[in-house]
Design a protein around this motif. Structure first.
Motif, PDB file in Angstrom:
ATOM      1  N   ASP A 290       0.854  -1.182   0.000  1.00 29.29           N
ATOM      2  CA  ASP A 290       0.000   0.000   0.000  1.00 29.29           C
ATOM      3  C   ASP A 290       0.892   1.235   0.000  1.00 29.29           C
ATOM      4  OD1 ASP A 290      -2.022   1.860   0.222  1.00 29.29           O
ATOM      5  OD2 ASP A 290      -2.446   1.428   2.329  1.00 29.29           O
ATOM      6  N   GLU A 291       0.956   1.922  -1.132  1.00 31.41           N
ATOM      7  CA  GLU A 291       1.827   3.100  -1.262  1.00 31.41           C
ATOM      8  C   GLU A 291       1.449   4.213  -0.295  1.00 31.41           C
ATOM      9  OE1 GLU A 291       2.941   4.577  -5.162  1.00 31.41           O
ATOM     10  OE2 GLU A 291       2.127   2.734  -6.020  1.00 31.41           O
ATOM     11  N   ARG A 292       0.168   4.390  -0.038  1.00 31.28           N
ATOM     12  CA  ARG A 292      -0.276   5.488   0.833  1.00 31.28           C
ATOM     13  C   ARG A 292       0.185   5.301   2.273  1.00 31.28           C
ATOM     14  NH1 ARG A 292      -6.283   6.039   0.431  1.00 31.28           N
ATOM     15  NH2 ARG A 292      -5.914   7.571   2.059  1.00 31.28           N
ATOM     16  N   SER A 293       0.093   4.075   2.780  1.00 30.38           N
ATOM     17  CA  SER A 293       0.484   3.835   4.172  1.00 30.38           C
ATOM     18  C   SER A 293       1.950   3.433   4.308  1.00 30.38           C
ATOM     19  CB  SER A 293      -0.393   2.742   4.785  1.00 30.38           C
ATOM     20  OG  SER A 293      -0.128   1.490   4.177  1.00 30.38           O
ATOM     21  N   GLY A 294       2.559   2.914   3.235  1.00 28.74           N
ATOM     22  CA  GLY A 294       3.946   2.468   3.280  1.00 28.74           C
ATOM     23  C   GLY A 294       4.121   1.027   3.736  1.00 28.74           C
TER      24      GLY A 294
ATOM     25  N   PRO B 231       3.772 -14.906   6.882  1.00 32.05           N
ATOM     26  CA  PRO B 231       3.649 -13.502   6.482  1.00 32.05           C
ATOM     27  C   PRO B 231       4.488 -12.607   7.387  1.00 32.05           C
ATOM     28  CG  PRO B 231       1.731 -14.157   7.732  1.00 32.05           C
ATOM     29  CD  PRO B 231       2.583 -15.386   7.572  1.00 32.05           C
ATOM     30  N   VAL B 232       5.099 -11.588   6.772  1.00 33.63           N
ATOM     31  CA  VAL B 232       5.884 -10.605   7.514  1.00 33.63           C
ATOM     32  C   VAL B 232       5.404  -9.228   7.077  1.00 33.63           C
ATOM     33  CG1 VAL B 232       8.193  -9.723   8.000  1.00 33.63           C
ATOM     34  CG2 VAL B 232       7.877 -12.156   7.545  1.00 33.63           C
ATOM     35  N   ALA B 233       4.896  -8.457   8.033  1.00 45.11           N
ATOM     36  CA  ALA B 233       4.433  -7.105   7.737  1.00 45.11           C
ATOM     37  C   ALA B 233       5.591  -6.136   7.944  1.00 45.11           C
ATOM     38  CB  ALA B 233       3.272  -6.729   8.649  1.00 45.11           C
ATOM     39  N   LEU B 234       5.818  -5.288   6.962  1.00 46.81           N
ATOM     40  CA  LEU B 234       6.919  -4.327   6.994  1.00 46.81           C
ATOM     41  C   LEU B 234       6.387  -2.934   6.702  1.00 46.81           C
ATOM     42  CD1 LEU B 234       9.292  -6.394   4.693  1.00 46.81           C
ATOM     43  CD2 LEU B 234       9.375  -6.308   7.188  1.00 46.81           C
ATOM     44  N   TRP B 235       7.076  -1.913   7.241  1.00 49.24           N
ATOM     45  CA  TRP B 235       6.732  -0.532   6.930  1.00 49.24           C
ATOM     46  C   TRP B 235       7.987   0.204   6.496  1.00 49.24           C
ATOM     47  CZ3 TRP B 235       8.429   4.186   8.793  1.00 49.24           C
ATOM     48  CH2 TRP B 235       7.745   5.306   8.279  1.00 49.24           C
ATOM     49  N   ASN B 236       7.828   1.050   5.481  1.00 47.25           N
ATOM     50  CA  ASN B 236       8.921   1.895   5.012  1.00 47.25           C
ATOM     51  C   ASN B 236       8.324   3.192   4.506  1.00 47.25           C
ATOM     52  OD1 ASN B 236      10.482   2.783   2.316  1.00 47.25           O
ATOM     53  ND2 ASN B 236      11.917   2.119   3.890  1.00 47.25           N
ATOM     54  N   GLY B 237       8.921   4.299   4.896  1.00 47.26           N
ATOM     55  CA  GLY B 237       8.427   5.612   4.491  1.00 47.26           C
ATOM     56  C   GLY B 237       9.121   6.196   3.282  1.00 47.26           C
ATOM     57  N   THR B 238      10.022   5.441   2.655  1.00 49.30           N
ATOM     58  CA  THR B 238      10.792   6.006   1.544  1.00 49.30           C
ATOM     59  C   THR B 238      10.495   5.368   0.188  1.00 49.30           C
ATOM     60  OG1 THR B 238      12.682   4.549   1.926  1.00 49.30           O
ATOM     61  CG2 THR B 238      12.693   6.647   3.083  1.00 49.30           C
TER      62      THR B 238
END
Length: 116
Positions: free
Chosen positions: A60-64, A76-83
């Motif tokens: 999801d591009e909006r949430s990262g 499953p592995v949930a990841l977050w990235n702001g870049t």
């Protein structure tokens, strides 16, 4: 004759600094999920046995957020990235995840990720 002393109140200090990526600019933090530090990238490259192959399940591009499934146990592995990792890692894309140094490799691009 002396002039009256005017009291200047102290400036308010914020507790946590905001990263510039929160404002649509280039990321100014090396915290998990933000900009990839050179040392972090080098450590991940120097430990090739710690990479795990995975497939992107959702992004999801909006949430990262990016959800990948590792090939070893299909967990499953949930990841977050702001870049921009979510923009590069579209569903079905093969990726590699370095869990010790929190790096997601999408093709030739490397991203600092926060496991969430």
């Amino acid at each position: 004759m002396s002039s009256p002393h005017s009291h200047i109140p102290p400036l308010e200090v914020r507790e946590a600094a905001a990263c510039m990526c929160d404002h649509g600019d280039i990321c100014s933090s090396y915290a998990p999920g933000h900009a990839l530090h050179l040392i972090q990238a080098r450590l991940a490259s120097a430990t090739p046995s710690d990479w795990a192959d995975a497939i992107v399940e959702a992004s999801d591009e909006r949430s990262g957020f990016v959800i990948v499934r590792t090939l070893a146990d299909w967990s499953p592995v949930a990841l977050w990235n702001g870049t921009g990792a979510a923009a590069a890692a579209t569903p079905g894309t093969p990726v590699a995840l370095h869990e010790r140094y929190h790096v997601l490799a999408v093709g030739g691009a490397r991203f600092n990720v926060l496991r969430g």
